[in-house]
Design an enzyme around this catalytic site. Structure first.
Site, PDB file in Angstrom:
ATOM      1  CB  THR A  58      -4.427  -6.468  39.463  1.00  0.00           C
ATOM      2  OG1 THR A  58      -5.491  -5.860  40.192  1.00  0.00           O
ATOM      3  CG2 THR A  58      -3.645  -7.420  40.360  1.00  0.00           C
ATOM      4  CB  THR A  59       1.221  -5.731  38.152  1.00  0.00           C
ATOM      5  OG1 THR A  59       1.592  -5.670  39.539  1.00  0.00           O
ATOM      6  CG2 THR A  59       0.973  -4.344  37.640  1.00  0.00           C
TER       7      THR A  59
ATOM      8  CG  HIS B 142       9.703  -0.591  39.963  1.00  0.00           C
ATOM      9  ND1 HIS B 142      10.120  -1.183  38.792  1.00  0.00           N
ATOM     10  CD2 HIS B 142       8.521   0.015  39.670  1.00  0.00           C
ATOM     11  CE1 HIS B 142       9.234  -0.939  37.832  1.00  0.00           C
ATOM     12  NE2 HIS B 142       8.248  -0.218  38.339  1.00  0.00           N
ATOM     13  CG  HIS B 143       8.728   1.314  45.287  1.00  0.00           C
ATOM     14  ND1 HIS B 143       8.195   0.470  46.220  1.00  0.00           N
ATOM     15  CD2 HIS B 143       7.922   1.223  44.202  1.00  0.00           C
ATOM     16  CE1 HIS B 143       7.104  -0.101  45.733  1.00  0.00           C
ATOM     17  NE2 HIS B 143       6.914   0.341  44.501  1.00  0.00           N
TER      18      HIS B 143
ATOM     19  CE  LYS C 245       7.411  -3.989  40.490  1.00  0.00           C
ATOM     20  NZ  LYS C 245       5.957  -4.121  40.670  1.00  0.00           N
TER      21      LYS C 245
ATOM     22  N   GLY D 129       5.790  -6.046  36.388  1.00  0.00           N
ATOM     23  CA  GLY D 129       4.766  -6.473  35.419  1.00  0.00           C
ATOM     24  C   GLY D 129       4.939  -5.769  34.088  1.00  0.00           C
TER      25      GLY D 129
END
Lengths: 250, 272
Positions: free
Chosen positions: B104-105, B160-161, B164, B170
């Site tokens: 998990t971030t 990122h996509h 996000k 993270g």
């Protein structure tokens, strides 16, 4: 390069220009080595090595062995940054290295040497699931390819994998060459523009890719590194050293 | 030689993007079997087939909403969910001595304290990024930062996509922390997350972040070390999330024989 080295030495605290030589018959003989330095460029290598604590030679491959012999005779450390030295001359340089400290960098830039070390580490860690490709981007005036840095990066990658580069390297791909052989280390070059020199090592795996890039925008990185090497070599026991030795990256 | 029993892996958040990939990886790994999957209570997927949710043939295991039951029955849990669930999952792992691979971030210091507490009782592999590439990148960054010294400015970019929801990623934050640690700096003080307008010159020792969001980019990270006359750029580009799921399985199998404690993905991969 020689002029830039003189400037670098002159502006480095604790260093002074001890003299400079040029090719016999060259127009620079008799000119000031550096403005206000009060000494003229000569063609007398013997006198230069007699007068200096350490000598930096980035001139041409044809005089490299002679520089090394002079360094050995006078017990003066030498930073030998010339590329393209033949096997016979290299043997003579190695012999001279048993009598004085000779630093023979492939590339004197701190950043590039860090990248050499990182490439070796990455190649060792990743294994052959990750294809290694090296791209050199050089300025339009460079007359040979791949660059010395490209080859050095390839050697670093091969060393990390513990393989002989000659067995795995791929250059100049064109036409129906078939699929990429497993374990190959590829090299490619693009050329154009002016100063900026960019080298990238790709580690291309399945679903991801690592890229380690060095961008050089000034030749000062090389002269700075040469002076660092010269200061390091002073007082060092005889031996043939690399820039990795100088920077503690070996 | 006696073959080892298959490792029974449970997947929390098994209908999420990472959860579905994890389910697929577990089912295709010869060393693992799927213990089950759970989702948050009230999810529409509760009672559906876990594998079918991942786009695979049904395996006869249904998505549950009882995390405790899953932690009890599995040998290891791979958890790539949300920080809101992290403390509960850590407590369950500690209570049932279940190995936890925590991917998990967005974890805060309170979550890290909970990781340390759970690690007294069980094995916790805490990895904001379970990919081989990023973990190797961490090793390379440490080395480069140490050798280059303070004369080289560090900047970190992440792409990122469009979906996000947290910035910087993270992984980007983790890379920044690593640089700060290597330089003996206080990360919170040195992190420069926003530059806009008349910012004045760069403050010495800052660690700058630049974030881009768009398209379906799985995740690119670049660490720039910028000096006089040269620049080093260390980049990792991911094009598939499967490599994170593969990393999670690798961590689970590695963790099997380990004594209780907190471990990193670099421990798993041997990148020190």
């Amino acid at each position: 390069m020689g002029r830039l080295l003189v400037q670098e030495v002159a502006r480095t605290p604790g260093c002074a220009v001890g003299g400079g030589t040029g090719r016999p018959g060259s127009a620079i003989i008799g000119r000031d080595v550096a403005e206000g330095a009060g000494m003229a460029v000569t063609a007398d290598g013997e006198a230069l090595f007699a007068a200096c604590d350490v000598v930096i030679d980035f001139s041409v491959a044809s005089v490299a062995a002679e520089s090394a012999a002079l360094a050995a005779r006078h017990g003066v450390p030498l930073v030998l940054g010339t590329s393209g030295i033949g096997t016979e001359d290299q043997a003579a340089i190695a012999a001279a290295g048993s009598r004085t400290a000779i630093v023979q960098p492939v590339n004197t830039s701190l950043g590039m040497n860090v990248v050499f070390a990182l490439v070796k580490r990455a190649a060792a860690a990743l294994g052959t699931d990750y294809d290694i490709e090296i791209l050199g981007q050089q300025h339009r005036k460079k007359v040979d390819a791949p660059s010395g840095a490209t080859l050095a990066l390839a050697r670093a990658a091969a060393a990390g994998r513990e393989v002989d580069l000659g067995q795995v390297e791929q250059r100049g791909r064109r036409g129906a060459i078939g699929p990429r052989p497993a374990g190959a280390i590829g090299m490619a070059t693009v050329s154009g523009g002016d100063l900026s020199v960019i080298h990238t090592v790709f580690f291309a795996g399945t679903g991801e890719r690592l890229e380690l890039t060095h961008r050089g925008t000034s030749r000062a990185i090389y002269t700075r590194g040469a002076v660092v090497a010269a200061r390091w070599a002073l007082g060092r026991p005889p031996g043939l050293y690399s820039m990795a030795d100088v920077l503690g990256l070996a | 030689m006696i073959a080892r029993p298959l490792m029974r892996i449970g997947v929390t958040g098994c209908t999420g993007r990472m959860g579905r990939l994890l389910v697929a990886e577990v089912l295709s790994s010869p060393d693992c079997e799927l213990a089950g999957g759970c989702d948050r209570a009230g999810s529409a997927a509760i009672g559906e087939d876990v594998a079918a949710q991942a786009g695979l043939d049904p395996v006869g295991l249904t998505v549950g909403d009882d995390a405790e039951a899953l932690f009890r029955s599995a040998e290891v849990i791979i958890d790539c969910t949300h920080p809101a669930a992290t403390k509960n999952h850590l407590e369950l792992a500690a209570r049932h001595r279940t190995i936890l691979v925590l991917g998990t971030t967005g974890l805060e210091s309170e979550h890290h304290a909970a990781v340390d507490a759970a690690a007294l009782e069980t094995v916790v592999v805490q990895a904001s990024n379970m990919g081989v590439g990023v973990n190797l990148l961490m090793t390379l960054i440490e080395r480069a930062t140490a050798v280059l010294g303070p004369g080289y400015d560090v900047e970190i970019t992440d792409i990122h996509h469009r979906g996000k929801v947290d910035s910087p990623s993270g992984t980007a934050v983790m890379l920044g922390r690593l640089v700060a640690q290597e330089r003996h700096q206080d990360f919170a003080e040195k992190a420069r997350n926003v530059r806009h307008g008349a910012t004045g010159p760069r403050r010495p020792g800052d660690i700058g972040f630049a974030v881009s969001r768009g398209g379906d980019a799985v995740g690119d990270h670049m660490v720039i070390l910028a000096g006089h006359g040269e620049r080093i750029e260390l980049t990792q580009r991911a094009v598939s999330r499967a490599l994170y799921a593969q990393g999670g399985i690798r961590a689970a199998l590695w963790a099997r024989d380990k004594p209780p404690g907190r471990y990193s993905m670099r421990n798993v991969l041997g990148f020190t």
